[in-house]
Design a protein around this motif. Structure first.
Motif, PDB file in Angstrom:
ATOM      1  N   TYR A 172       0.941  -1.209   0.134  1.00 10.56           N
ATOM      2  CA  TYR A 172       0.114   0.047   0.027  1.00 10.56           C
ATOM      3  C   TYR A 172       1.011   1.251  -0.006  1.00 10.56           C
ATOM      4  CZ  TYR A 172      -3.319   3.717   1.633  1.00 10.56           C
ATOM      5  OH  TYR A 172      -4.145   4.507   1.737  1.00 10.56           O
ATOM      6  N   LYS A 232      -3.312   6.879   9.181  1.00  7.91           N
ATOM      7  CA  LYS A 232      -4.030   7.100   8.125  1.00  7.91           C
ATOM      8  C   LYS A 232      -5.169   5.875   7.783  1.00  7.91           C
ATOM      9  CE  LYS A 232      -4.378   7.995   3.200  1.00  7.91           C
ATOM     10  NZ  LYS A 232      -3.519   8.347   1.734  1.00  7.91           N
ATOM     11  N   THR A 233      -4.601   4.676   7.836  1.00  6.31           N
ATOM     12  CA  THR A 233      -5.260   3.520   7.296  1.00  6.31           C
ATOM     13  C   THR A 233      -5.968   2.603   8.324  1.00  6.31           C
ATOM     14  OG1 THR A 233      -3.455   2.253   7.096  1.00  6.31           O
ATOM     15  CG2 THR A 233      -3.804   3.484   5.227  1.00  6.31           C
ATOM     16  N   GLU A 260     -10.285   8.630   4.041  1.00  7.68           N
ATOM     17  CA  GLU A 260      -9.232   7.728   4.213  1.00  7.68           C
ATOM     18  C   GLU A 260      -9.849   6.313   4.189  1.00  7.68           C
ATOM     19  OE1 GLU A 260      -5.983  10.718   6.371  1.00  7.68           O
ATOM     20  OE2 GLU A 260      -7.368   9.488   7.650  1.00  7.68           O
ATOM     21  N   GLU A 261      -8.820   5.432   3.824  1.00  7.03           N
ATOM     22  CA  GLU A 261      -9.259   3.874   3.424  1.00  7.03           C
ATOM     23  C   GLU A 261      -9.047   2.916   4.713  1.00  7.03           C
ATOM     24  OE1 GLU A 261      -7.735   0.255   1.088  1.00  7.03           O
ATOM     25  OE2 GLU A 261      -6.791   2.081   0.577  1.00  7.03           O
ATOM     26  N   ILE A 263      -8.077  -0.328   6.340  1.00  6.26           N
ATOM     27  CA  ILE A 263      -7.494  -1.531   6.238  1.00  6.26           C
ATOM     28  C   ILE A 263      -7.907  -2.746   7.125  1.00  6.26           C
ATOM     29  CG2 ILE A 263      -5.162  -2.661   6.137  1.00  6.26           C
ATOM     30  CD1 ILE A 263      -3.865  -0.554   4.586  1.00  6.26           C
TER      31      ILE A 263
END
Length: 277
Positions: A172, A232-233, A260-261, A263
């Motif tokens: 990523y 962030k993830t 934001e993604e 995970i």
């Protein structure tokens, strides 16, 4: 986001005036490094001594990562106390991870040597393909290390999920991982090839550089780049979306982003005060 992945955090760190404008990226890294220089030297020395016995590398990495994480985020940390407490509280998992990582690096190193020897004797795809696969595996495993211990000391997470999430972040954040690797290589080359000192690593001066400065410098640079990726993830998306079972970081300094993604969804824990609710 700057070179070392810093966001523009609102909270001032210790020793910084509230009215002082926060630097970003490359300049912020050096600001933190010089402001905490004495404690980084102390941390480097403790870590170097801890790693003299290879079986304790895992717990040493846990304590090392925790203190560096706090330094990079302008949070206070007692170098010795927090280092030891974090190593103890995460001893079982970090010990297992340290042994597994050592075995994986040794196995991949041996496999690369084996397939390379075969390829030199008989250059063909029969040997070049497995050689390339092993080299790629070694690189991916290296990239995973940039996140593994930070995740371990930040989240309540199983070893299986720890490796899974570290593997995801290895791909990523590929450009950042390449940058970290370049910093490590350049720092290592500096230690062993300073023109005025010859082969510095085998001299008393070289030994002093490694024991007092090398690990903390490389470690802080790595954490400054990799921890914002974890934030962030794995942290911000949950806080932003106000999920009832979301992990919460105590004494948060961050303003989450809306796009934001996510995970993974593992709980965060605080090594100073146990699990967070």
């Amino acid at each position: 986001m700057g070179l070392f992945g810093f966001s523009d955090y609102n909270k001032d760190g210790p020793g910084v005036s509230k009215n002082e404008k926060q630097k970003k990226g490359f300049f912020r890294f050096w600001e933190i490094y010089f402001r905490k220089f004495g404690r980084l030297v102390q941390l480097n020395l403790i870590f170097a001594v801890s790693c003299c016995t290879i079986i304790f590398v895992g717990p040493a990495m846990a304590g090392f990562s925790y203190v560096l994480r706090n330094f990079s985020q302008e949070k206070h940390a007692f170098v010795w106390d927090d280092y030891i407490d974090t190593a103890k509280k995460n001893f079982k998992q970090s010990f297992i991870v340290g042994i597994l990582n050592t075995l994986l690096f040794v196995m991949l190193g041996f496999a690369i040597w084996f397939w390379y020897s075969c390829y030199v004797g008989n250059p063909s795809m029969l040997f070049s393909v497995p050689l390339a696969v092993c080299v790629l595996g070694l690189i991916i495993l290296l990239f995973m290390q940039y996140y593994m211990y930070l995740i371990l000391v930040t989240f309540d997470i199983t070893i299986k999920k720890l490796y899974r999430n570290s593997l995801i972040l290895a791909f990523y954040a590929l450009p950042k991982n390449i940058l970290i690797t370049a910093i490590i290589i350049l720092s290592s080359l500096f230690v062993v090839t300073v023109p005025t000192a010859g082969q510095l690593a085998v001299t008393a001066l070289g030994f002093a550089v490694i024991v007092l400065f090398y690990f903390s410098f490389v470690g802080l640079a790595t954490v400054c780049i990799s921890y914002p990726v974890i934030k962030k993830t794995m942290i911000d998306p949950y806080r932003d979306r106000e999920i009832p079972t979301a992990p919460v970081v105590r004494e948060s300094e961050y303003e989450p982003s809306a796009d934001e993604e996510i995970i993974c969804s593992d709980e965060i824990h605080d090594n100073d005060g146990g699990d967070q609710k």
